[in-house]
Write a protein that holds these residues in place. Structure first.
Motif, PDB file in Angstrom:
ATOM      1  N   ALA A  66       0.845  -1.203   0.000  1.00  0.00           N
ATOM      2  CA  ALA A  66       0.000   0.000   0.000  1.00  0.00           C
ATOM      3  C   ALA A  66       0.880   1.253   0.000  1.00  0.00           C
ATOM      4  CB  ALA A  66      -0.910   0.000   1.226  1.00  0.00           C
ATOM      5  N   HIS A  67       1.960   1.211   0.770  1.00  0.00           N
ATOM      6  CA  HIS A  67       2.901   2.339   0.801  1.00  0.00           C
ATOM      7  C   HIS A  67       3.527   2.532  -0.587  1.00  0.00           C
ATOM      8  CE1 HIS A  67       6.637   4.191   3.047  1.00  0.00           C
ATOM      9  NE2 HIS A  67       6.076   5.048   2.215  1.00  0.00           N
ATOM     10  N   ALA A  68       3.868   1.410  -1.232  1.00  0.00           N
ATOM     11  CA  ALA A  68       4.469   1.494  -2.575  1.00  0.00           C
ATOM     12  C   ALA A  68       3.465   2.088  -3.561  1.00  0.00           C
ATOM     13  CB  ALA A  68       4.924   0.111  -3.032  1.00  0.00           C
ATOM     14  N   PHE A  69       2.216   1.648  -3.474  1.00  0.00           N
ATOM     15  CA  PHE A  69       1.216   2.170  -4.405  1.00  0.00           C
ATOM     16  C   PHE A  69       1.032   3.676  -4.218  1.00  0.00           C
ATOM     17  CE2 PHE A  69      -3.137   3.512  -5.312  1.00  0.00           C
ATOM     18  CZ  PHE A  69      -3.131   3.322  -6.681  1.00  0.00           C
ATOM     19  N   ASP A  70       0.902   4.109  -2.958  1.00  0.00           N
ATOM     20  CA  ASP A  70       0.726   5.552  -2.694  1.00  0.00           C
ATOM     21  C   ASP A  70       1.908   6.350  -3.240  1.00  0.00           C
ATOM     22  OD1 ASP A  70      -1.612   4.975  -1.375  1.00  0.00           O
ATOM     23  OD2 ASP A  70      -0.749   5.119   0.632  1.00  0.00           O
ATOM     24  N   THR A  71       3.112   5.791  -3.089  1.00  0.00           N
ATOM     25  CA  THR A  71       4.323   6.488  -3.540  1.00  0.00           C
ATOM     26  C   THR A  71       4.346   6.612  -5.062  1.00  0.00           C
ATOM     27  OG1 THR A  71       5.487   5.662  -1.596  1.00  0.00           O
ATOM     28  CG2 THR A  71       6.855   6.409  -3.434  1.00  0.00           C
ATOM     29  N   VAL A  72       3.979   5.517  -5.737  1.00  0.00           N
ATOM     30  CA  VAL A  72       3.999   5.517  -7.205  1.00  0.00           C
ATOM     31  C   VAL A  72       2.903   6.433  -7.754  1.00  0.00           C
ATOM     32  CG1 VAL A  72       3.590   4.060  -9.234  1.00  0.00           C
ATOM     33  CG2 VAL A  72       5.089   3.248  -7.392  1.00  0.00           C
ATOM     34  N   LYS A  73       1.724   6.348  -7.149  1.00  0.00           N
ATOM     35  CA  LYS A  73       0.627   7.234  -7.578  1.00  0.00           C
ATOM     36  C   LYS A  73       1.026   8.692  -7.310  1.00  0.00           C
ATOM     37  CE  LYS A  73      -4.242   8.226  -6.728  1.00  0.00           C
ATOM     38  NZ  LYS A  73      -5.397   7.975  -5.853  1.00  0.00           N
ATOM     39  N   GLY A  74       1.576   8.934  -6.143  1.00  0.00           N
ATOM     40  CA  GLY A  74       2.018  10.289  -5.789  1.00  0.00           C
ATOM     41  C   GLY A  74       3.043  10.813  -6.779  1.00  0.00           C
ATOM     42  N   SER A  75       3.870   9.917  -7.299  1.00  0.00           N
ATOM     43  CA  SER A  75       4.946  10.306  -8.227  1.00  0.00           C
ATOM     44  C   SER A  75       4.423  10.610  -9.624  1.00  0.00           C
ATOM     45  CB  SER A  75       5.978   9.178  -8.334  1.00  0.00           C
ATOM     46  OG  SER A  75       5.540   8.178  -9.243  1.00  0.00           O
ATOM     47  N   ASP A  76       3.097  10.435  -9.812  1.00  0.00           N
ATOM     48  CA  ASP A  76       2.469  10.535 -11.129  1.00  0.00           C
ATOM     49  C   ASP A  76       3.092   9.504 -12.086  1.00  0.00           C
ATOM     50  OD1 ASP A  76       0.359  11.497 -12.550  1.00  0.00           O
ATOM     51  OD2 ASP A  76       1.039  13.576 -12.633  1.00  0.00           O
ATOM     52  N   TYR A  77       3.380   8.346 -11.527  1.00  0.00           N
ATOM     53  CA  TYR A  77       3.847   7.154 -12.262  1.00  0.00           C
ATOM     54  C   TYR A  77       5.229   7.301 -12.885  1.00  0.00           C
ATOM     55  CZ  TYR A  77      -0.593   5.349 -11.019  1.00  0.00           C
ATOM     56  OH  TYR A  77      -1.638   4.913 -10.262  1.00  0.00           O
ATOM     57  N   LEU A  78       5.974   8.297 -12.431  1.00  0.00           N
ATOM     58  CA  LEU A  78       7.323   8.474 -12.973  1.00  0.00           C
ATOM     59  C   LEU A  78       8.388   7.799 -12.092  1.00  0.00           C
ATOM     60  CD1 LEU A  78       8.678   9.977 -15.391  1.00  0.00           C
ATOM     61  CD2 LEU A  78       9.237  11.797 -13.788  1.00  0.00           C
ATOM     62  N   ALA A  79       8.021   7.371 -10.896  1.00  0.00           N
ATOM     63  CA  ALA A  79       9.008   6.718 -10.024  1.00  0.00           C
ATOM     64  C   ALA A  79       9.374   5.359 -10.622  1.00  0.00           C
ATOM     65  CB  ALA A  79       8.426   6.525  -8.630  1.00  0.00           C
ATOM     66  N   ASP A  80      10.595   4.911 -10.365  1.00  0.00           N
ATOM     67  CA  ASP A  80      10.993   3.556 -10.770  1.00  0.00           C
ATOM     68  C   ASP A  80      10.475   2.593  -9.716  1.00  0.00           C
ATOM     69  OD1 ASP A  80      12.279   4.155 -13.175  1.00  0.00           O
ATOM     70  OD2 ASP A  80      14.110   4.761 -12.122  1.00  0.00           O
ATOM     71  N   GLN A  81       9.646   1.659 -10.162  1.00  0.00           N
ATOM     72  CA  GLN A  81       8.894   0.858  -9.191  1.00  0.00           C
ATOM     73  C   GLN A  81       9.766  -0.161  -8.465  1.00  0.00           C
ATOM     74  OE1 GLN A  81       5.130  -0.390 -10.879  1.00  0.00           O
ATOM     75  NE2 GLN A  81       4.696   1.668 -11.645  1.00  0.00           N
ATOM     76  N   ASP A  82      10.873  -0.575  -9.076  1.00  0.00           N
ATOM     77  CA  ASP A  82      11.782  -1.481  -8.342  1.00  0.00           C
ATOM     78  C   ASP A  82      12.407  -0.730  -7.154  1.00  0.00           C
ATOM     79  OD1 ASP A  82      13.213   0.175 -10.108  1.00  0.00           O
ATOM     80  OD2 ASP A  82      14.736  -1.329 -10.548  1.00  0.00           O
ATOM     81  N   ALA A  83      12.742   0.539  -7.384  1.00  0.00           N
ATOM     82  CA  ALA A  83      13.353   1.351  -6.313  1.00  0.00           C
ATOM     83  C   ALA A  83      12.336   1.637  -5.212  1.00  0.00           C
ATOM     84  CB  ALA A  83      13.893   2.657  -6.894  1.00  0.00           C
ATOM     85  N   VAL A  84      11.083   1.846  -5.603  1.00  0.00           N
ATOM     86  CA  VAL A  84      10.024   2.114  -4.613  1.00  0.00           C
ATOM     87  C   VAL A  84       9.777   0.863  -3.769  1.00  0.00           C
ATOM     88  CG1 VAL A  84       7.575   2.656  -4.326  1.00  0.00           C
ATOM     89  CG2 VAL A  84       8.928   3.896  -6.018  1.00  0.00           C
ATOM     90  N   GLU A  85       9.839  -0.290  -4.406  1.00  0.00           N
ATOM     91  CA  GLU A  85       9.632  -1.542  -3.664  1.00  0.00           C
ATOM     92  C   GLU A  85      10.682  -1.684  -2.551  1.00  0.00           C
ATOM     93  OE1 GLU A  85       8.944  -5.029  -6.033  1.00  0.00           O
ATOM     94  OE2 GLU A  85       9.649  -6.374  -4.454  1.00  0.00           O
ATOM     95  N   ILE A  86      11.926  -1.420  -2.899  1.00  0.00           N
ATOM     96  CA  ILE A  86      13.003  -1.488  -1.896  1.00  0.00           C
ATOM     97  C   ILE A  86      12.738  -0.492  -0.777  1.00  0.00           C
ATOM     98  CG2 ILE A  86      15.456  -0.934  -1.536  1.00  0.00           C
ATOM     99  CD1 ILE A  86      15.932  -2.059  -4.409  1.00  0.00           C
ATOM    100  N   LEU A  87      12.373   0.731  -1.167  1.00  0.00           N
ATOM    101  CA  LEU A  87      12.141   1.794  -0.178  1.00  0.00           C
ATOM    102  C   LEU A  87      11.086   1.380   0.838  1.00  0.00           C
ATOM    103  CD1 LEU A  87      12.642   5.022   0.286  1.00  0.00           C
ATOM    104  CD2 LEU A  87      10.356   5.223  -0.686  1.00  0.00           C
ATOM    105  N   THR A  88       9.963   0.883   0.347  1.00  0.00           N
ATOM    106  CA  THR A  88       8.832   0.641   1.235  1.00  0.00           C
ATOM    107  C   THR A  88       8.971  -0.684   1.992  1.00  0.00           C
ATOM    108  OG1 THR A  88       7.619  -0.223  -0.677  1.00  0.00           O
ATOM    109  CG2 THR A  88       7.255   2.070  -0.089  1.00  0.00           C
ATOM    110  N   LYS A  89       9.614  -1.681   1.355  1.00  0.00           N
ATOM    111  CA  LYS A  89       9.823  -2.976   2.026  1.00  0.00           C
ATOM    112  C   LYS A  89      10.826  -2.853   3.164  1.00  0.00           C
ATOM    113  CE  LYS A  89       9.312  -7.029  -0.898  1.00  0.00           C
ATOM    114  NZ  LYS A  89       9.947  -7.737  -2.016  1.00  0.00           N
TER     115      LYS A  89
END
Ligand SMILES: Cc1cc2nc3c(=O)[nH]c(=O)nc-3n(C[C@H](O)[C@H](O)[C@H](O)COP(=O)(O)OP(=O)(O)OC[C@H]3O[C@@H](n4cnc5c(N)ncnc54)[C@H](O)[C@@H]3O)c2cc1C
Length: 575
Positions: A66-89
């Motif tokens: 859920a944290h990863a989804f909020d971050t990616v949505k917040g980024s307007d889908y420009l965040a790299d999702q592998d990096a977001v996964e590491i961040l939130t996990k």
């Protein structure tokens, strides 16, 4: 020449966390940490609201996904999702580790770490130490540097990255106390130099946030990523620009226009004041433009809106957000218990930066990596924030990627020798550069040129942007840059010559500003914090990609880099 295994530039959260990790993994590694301020005075110390992690202490349904989804949505889908996964996990783990180091987080009645609501986060997941979170974390990290024997070079100003054929070899650094110049050589160099708020005239950032690391990387020919994404925080205290933390809205404060209305219902009805920052800053700017801002005399048509806390009551204000109350009281004479605070957007955060992979290795271009060069924290772009950062994700990035980059550096230097390096030409070059600044007979004051540059950026690359206005800005920048050779210094000495430091910083501000404008001009769409009035829609067909901007001689060259999308397909972003 000074030698060490690893040199870290920056004593904020990212630099200190990386240093700690390297020393924990191998206490024998010689780590030097260089900072132009004392580490405790890094901007991290000013962070207020908190640090996000799905600890589930308040909202049991929260999860890293859920944290990863909020971050990616917040980024307007420009965040790299592998990096977001590491961040939130990795978030819960790094918070627990900080608490074991002694960080005094605020608590729930049952003794667990307290968590509050923050903009763009669907659950209450922001851990905090009242509204002094950065202060609490940085103090523990810095005391641990001492415990682990990191050599600290504080109040040394790094003037240059020594970078030859894709390999970072060392730094040129200047001791502010007495003007001594040194070259420091290392097997690995980490930049953790923070943001660039001072490129603009109104910012929440400290005076040292002049984008030095970004400019030094760019000066070495390394591209900078997504520089067009500049975060405007919605609630800078008017007129000073100092931050009133999002924690204040997290605790329930309202935004009110001159008609006394909570105008966020027109812009983000489901999240109201806790919409992400890009949306809230645009809403405030639009209210002000439409004449519904508040005037100093309380009437309509003025330059700010109100942040109203009165309904929270004195006890909540004084226990949860005492520092924000104090700021308004001390700086503008407002007692927030009984009157609303005047606020408007202020430049706050740099989403872009030095491009790195998820191990903190700096990219040479879209495909290859540099050798010996790493970056972490606000100066790096990994990219977990994409087009817009969610509040409380930045401290988290510093800690997660500080630790991760520390680990990767520790592995990288195994079996690596110190690079071959002749320091003389670099020392000579820096001496000449400094002497030229001291000797030049011009008539331009540093503060005037800096103000003109900051005004130019604010006017031509602000919350809303258009082609014509930005093109004008870029032309004006060329003119301002040409005046740099006319600046005049009163202080010709080498003892605490802060005027000289300001002159060096001004050059960095100009380099970074030019890259922001050039990057913003080429992105003909609106995404996250980049709002183009001439291209109001997001254009995934053309622009769902990162920008890489670098200097080729005097010219800025723009390239594209793909975005990693492996979990959440882009959707329309609504709140
Ligand atoms: C007022 C404020 C409140 C904030 N609140 C929050 C919050 O609640 N939650 C959140 O997640 N984020 C928050 N942020 C953002 C967050 O604090 C920063 O992004 C983060 O702390 C940056 O840390 P850093 O380690 O990358 O750099 P910094 O802490 O900025 O440190 C940079 C370091 O680099 C050194 N340095 C720079 N240039 C040179 C040079 N040329 N030579 C030598 N040394 C150099 C400086 O001396 C300093 O030690 C806030 C930011 C501000 C401004």
């Amino acid at each position: 020449m000074l030698d060490c295994d690893v040199v870290i530039v920056g004593g904020g959260l990212a630099g200190c966390r990386a240093a700690l990790e390297i020393k924990r993994l191998n206490p024998e590694t010689q780590v030097a940490l260089v900072a132009k301020t004392h580490p405790i005075r890094s901007h991290s110390v000013a962070a207020q609201g908190g640090i996000a992690a799905a600890l589930k202490n308040v909202d049991g349904e929260d999860s890293w996904e859920a944290h990863a989804f909020d971050t990616v949505k917040g980024s307007d889908y420009l965040a790299d999702q592998d990096a977001v996964e590491i961040l939130t996990k990795e978030a819960p783990e790094v918070i627990i580790d900080l608490e074991h180091l002694g960080v005094l987080f605020s608590r729930l009645p049952d003794g667990k770490i307290a968590q509050r609501a923050f903009g763009g986060h669907a659950f209450r997941r922001t851990c905090y130490a009242a509204d002094k979170t950065g202060h609490a974390i940085l103090h523990e990290l810095v005391s641990n540097l001492r415990r682990f024997g990191v050599t600290i070079y504080d109040e040394w100003y790094v003037t240059r990255l020594i970078y030859e054929d894709g390999e970072a070899k060392g730094l040129v650094m200047y001791r502010i106390e007495d003007g001594r110049l040194e070259v420091m050589r290392a097997k690995a160099i980490l930049f953790a130099t923070g943001g660039y708020g001072r490129v603009y005239n109104t910012t929440s950032n400290d005076y040292a946030s002049t984008g030095d690391g970004l400019a030094m990387a760019a000066g070495a020919g390394i591209p900078l990523e997504d520089m067009e994404f500049v975060q405007f925080h919605p609630t800078g205290l008017y007129p000073v620009g100092v931050l009133i933390s999002e924690a204040v809205r997290g605790e329930g404060a309202y935004l009110i226009n001159s008609e006394g209305r909570r105008f966020m219902e027109d812009y983000a009805p489901s999240r109201m004041e806790l919409a992400p920052r890009d949306i809230t800053s645009r809403a405030i700017t639009q209210e002000i433009r439409a004449g519904r801002g508040v005037h100093k005399d309380g009437g309509a048509g003025g330059p700010f809106v109100y942040l109203d806390l009165r309904h929270l009551g004195k006890e909540t204000i004084m226990s949860r957000i005492p520092f924000c109350w104090e700021e308004a009281h001390r700086l503008v004479g407002v007692d927030a218990v009984v009157e609303p605070m005047p606020v408007r957007p202020t430049v706050h955060y740099c989403m872009g930066g030095i491009p790195v992979n998820t191990d903190g290795r700096v990219r040479r271009d879209g495909e290859t990596l540099t050798e010996g060069f790493f970056a972490a924290g606000e100066c790096a772009c990994v990219s977990v924030h994409g087009g817009n950062r969610l509040g409380s994700n930045s401290l988290l990035e510093c800690v997660v990627y500080g630790r991760r980059t520390g680990r990767s550096i520790s592995a990288y230097i195994q079996g690596r020798n110190l690079p071959e390096l002749d320091p003389e030409p670099y020392l000579q070059d820096t001496k000449t550069r400094i002497q030229t600044l001291l000797d030049q007979p011009g008539a331009v004051r540093i503060s005037h040129l800096r103000q003109a540059f900051q005004d130019c950026m604010t006017e031509h690359c602000g919350v809303f942007r258009t082609e014509a206005v930005m093109a004008q800005g870029l032309a004006q920048i060329q003119d301002l840059k040409s005046q740099y050779s006319q600046i005049f210094l009163d202080d010709k000495g080498d003892c605490w010559n802060t005027e000289l430091i300001e002159a060096l910083e001004l050059q960095n501000i100009m380099t970074v500003g030019e890259l922001i404008l050039a990057s913003a001009l080429q992105r003909r769409e609106s995404r996250g914090s980049h709002a183009r009035e001439d291209f109001p829609q997001r254009d995934d067909g053309e622009f769902l990609r990162h920008t890489l901007a670098r200097f080729e001689g005097d010219k800025v060259v723009i390239e594209a880099m793909p975005v990693v999308i492996n979990r959440f397909p882009p959707q329309e972003r609504k709140y």
